[in-house]
Scaffold this motif. Structure first.
Motif, short mmCIF file in Angstrom:
data_model
loop_
_atom_site.label_atom_id
_atom_site.label_comp_id
_atom_site.label_asym_id
_atom_site.label_seq_id
_atom_site.Cartn_x
_atom_site.Cartn_y
_atom_site.Cartn_z
N TYR A 66 7.06 -2.20 2.24
CA TYR A 66 5.88 -2.19 1.37
C TYR A 66 4.57 -2.22 2.16
O TYR A 66 3.51 -1.87 1.64
N THR A 67 4.62 -2.63 3.43
CA THR A 67 3.39 -2.79 4.20
C THR A 67 3.03 -1.52 4.97
O THR A 67 3.92 -0.76 5.37
N ALA A 68 1.74 -1.32 5.15
CA ALA A 68 1.26 -0.22 5.99
C ALA A 68 0.44 -0.77 7.15
O ALA A 68 -0.38 -0.05 7.73
N ALA A 69 0.70 -2.04 7.50
CA ALA A 69 -0.05 -2.67 8.59
C ALA A 69 0.10 -1.87 9.87
O ALA A 69 1.20 -1.44 10.22
N GLY A 70 -0.99 -1.69 10.57
CA GLY A 70 -0.99 -0.84 11.76
C GLY A 70 -0.02 -1.29 12.82
O GLY A 70 0.68 -0.45 13.42
N PHE A 71 0.07 -2.58 13.08
CA PHE A 71 0.94 -3.03 14.18
C PHE A 71 2.41 -2.85 13.81
O PHE A 71 3.25 -2.65 14.69
N VAL A 72 2.73 -2.91 12.51
CA VAL A 72 4.10 -2.65 12.09
C VAL A 72 4.45 -1.18 12.29
O VAL A 72 5.51 -0.84 12.83
N ARG A 73 3.55 -0.31 11.90
CA ARG A 73 3.77 1.13 12.06
C ARG A 73 3.91 1.49 13.54
O ARG A 73 4.79 2.27 13.92
N ARG A 74 3.05 0.91 14.37
CA ARG A 74 3.13 1.19 15.81
C ARG A 74 4.43 0.68 16.39
O ARG A 74 5.04 1.32 17.26
N ALA A 122 9.60 2.14 18.72
CA ALA A 122 11.05 1.95 18.71
C ALA A 122 11.80 3.25 18.53
O ALA A 122 13.04 3.27 18.63
N GLY A 123 11.09 4.35 18.25
CA GLY A 123 11.74 5.64 18.13
C GLY A 123 11.76 6.24 16.73
O GLY A 123 12.35 7.30 16.51
N PHE A 124 11.11 5.57 15.78
CA PHE A 124 11.05 6.09 14.42
C PHE A 124 9.87 7.06 14.28
O PHE A 124 8.82 6.88 14.90
N THR A 125 10.05 8.07 13.45
CA THR A 125 8.95 8.91 13.00
C THR A 125 8.43 8.28 11.72
O THR A 125 9.17 8.13 10.74
N VAL A 126 7.18 7.89 11.73
CA VAL A 126 6.62 7.05 10.66
C VAL A 126 5.65 7.85 9.81
O VAL A 126 4.82 8.60 10.33
N THR A 127 5.76 7.69 8.50
CA THR A 127 4.82 8.32 7.58
C THR A 127 4.31 7.27 6.60
O THR A 127 5.01 6.28 6.30
N ARG A 128 3.12 7.50 6.11
CA ARG A 128 2.53 6.62 5.12
C ARG A 128 2.70 7.25 3.75
O ARG A 128 2.52 8.46 3.59
N ALA A 129 3.07 6.46 2.77
CA ALA A 129 3.33 6.96 1.42
C ALA A 129 2.58 6.10 0.42
O ALA A 129 2.15 4.98 0.75
N PRO A 130 2.40 6.57 -0.80
CA PRO A 130 1.74 5.75 -1.82
C PRO A 130 2.51 4.46 -2.07
O PRO A 130 3.73 4.46 -2.19
N GLY A 131 1.77 3.36 -2.12
CA GLY A 131 2.39 2.07 -2.35
C GLY A 131 2.66 1.80 -3.81
O GLY A 131 2.39 2.62 -4.68
N ARG A 181 -0.56 -2.72 -6.76
CA ARG A 181 -1.88 -2.94 -6.16
C ARG A 181 -1.94 -2.51 -4.69
O ARG A 181 -3.02 -2.53 -4.10
N LYS A 182 -0.79 -2.16 -4.13
CA LYS A 182 -0.78 -1.76 -2.73
C LYS A 182 -1.03 -0.25 -2.62
O LYS A 182 -0.29 0.55 -3.19
N ARG A 183 -2.05 0.10 -1.88
CA ARG A 183 -2.43 1.51 -1.79
C ARG A 183 -1.41 2.34 -1.03
O ARG A 183 -1.10 3.47 -1.41
N HIS A 184 -0.87 1.76 0.06
CA HIS A 184 0.07 2.51 0.90
C HIS A 184 1.29 1.66 1.25
O HIS A 184 1.24 0.42 1.22
N MET A 185 2.37 2.35 1.59
CA MET A 185 3.57 1.74 2.14
C MET A 185 4.02 2.59 3.33
O MET A 185 3.36 3.58 3.67
N THR A 186 5.12 2.20 3.96
CA THR A 186 5.58 2.90 5.17
C THR A 186 7.02 3.37 5.01
O THR A 186 7.88 2.62 4.53
N ARG A 187 7.24 4.62 5.42
CA ARG A 187 8.59 5.18 5.50
C ARG A 187 8.83 5.59 6.95
O ARG A 187 7.91 6.01 7.64
#
Length: 220
Positions: A185-193, A198-207, A210-216
């Motif tokens: 559910y989080t799109a925090a920058g340090f989590v995404r980094r 770690a080797g994941f390809t990361v994208t931001r998606a609609p949350g 009330r959360k604007r974005h999430m992470t896939r």
């Protein structure tokens, strides 16, 4: 290790809140809808389900994510059994789980056998649940499994940063099958980094809500 359990208070809406982390266990808007949006849709489920599919999770909480995945598995009509492994440092007792899950009649038929089995590790006809108690930073490295999909559902990174660090994200990647996925559910920058490192390809998606974005994330 000293046995530790969840410390709770309850909002008027019936949502349990961790007093240790000052964070609700699921969305104040609709926890079931949040799980479907973030963790099922975020991992392209149920389309990827197959016999033996393995979901792993950081943060078991009320068990709602497991029950939501189990319901989706049954609705998809996939033959066989799926596996769900969750790491939880502060387990909730079954009475509290029952109180929280009562808000979701859609999963009541699965919540009953889950609670009757003790709200933890159990084997059902079409699902196998393993809940590993302890700090995931210590427990995950020794886990022998690898997940097809990860539900990263610890408390807010701002309040529980230990469950989102780069070292732990590297362990998540090491316990993911090639092209496996993760969602949170989080799109925090340090989590995404951390996921990217770690080797994941990361994208931001609609949350959700009330959360604007999430992470896939997809490994590789």
């Amino acid at each position: 290790m000293q046995d530790q359990h969840a410390e709770l208070e309850w909002r008027d809406s019936g949502v349990p809140v961790s007093t240790r982390f000052d964070d609700p266990y699921f969305s104040l808007d609709n926890g079931l809808a949040e799980t479907r949006h973030v963790f099922l849709d975020g991992n392209d489920l149920p389309a990827r389900f197959r016999d033996g599919f393995h979901i792993a999770e950081l943060g078991f909480g009320t068990g709602l994510n497991f029950l939501t995945a189990w319901a989706a598995w049954r609705d998809a009509g996939v033959a066989g059994r799926f596996h769900f492994t969750s790491f939880e440092a502060y387990p909730m007792d079954t009475d509290a789980m029952a109180r929280a899950l009562a808000a979701f009649p859609e999963v009541a038929g699965l919540a009953a056998p889950f609670l009757a089995a003790g709200g933890g590790s159990a084997r059902f006809e079409d699902a196998e649940l393993t809940v590993i108690q302890g700090d995931a930073r210590e427990a995950l490295p020794g886990w022998q499994g690898r997940a097809d999909a990860w539900f990263l559902d610890g408390f807010s990174p701002a309040k529980n940063p230990e469950l989102w660090g780069a070292d732990l994200m590297a362990k998540v990647a090491a316990h993911t099958v090639p092209a496996g996925t993760a969602a949170t559910y989080t799109a925090a920058g340090f989590v995404r980094r951390g996921l990217e490192d770690a080797g994941f390809t990361v994208t931001r998606a609609p949350g959700f809500g009330r959360k604007r974005h999430m992470t896939r994330a997809v490994l590789g």
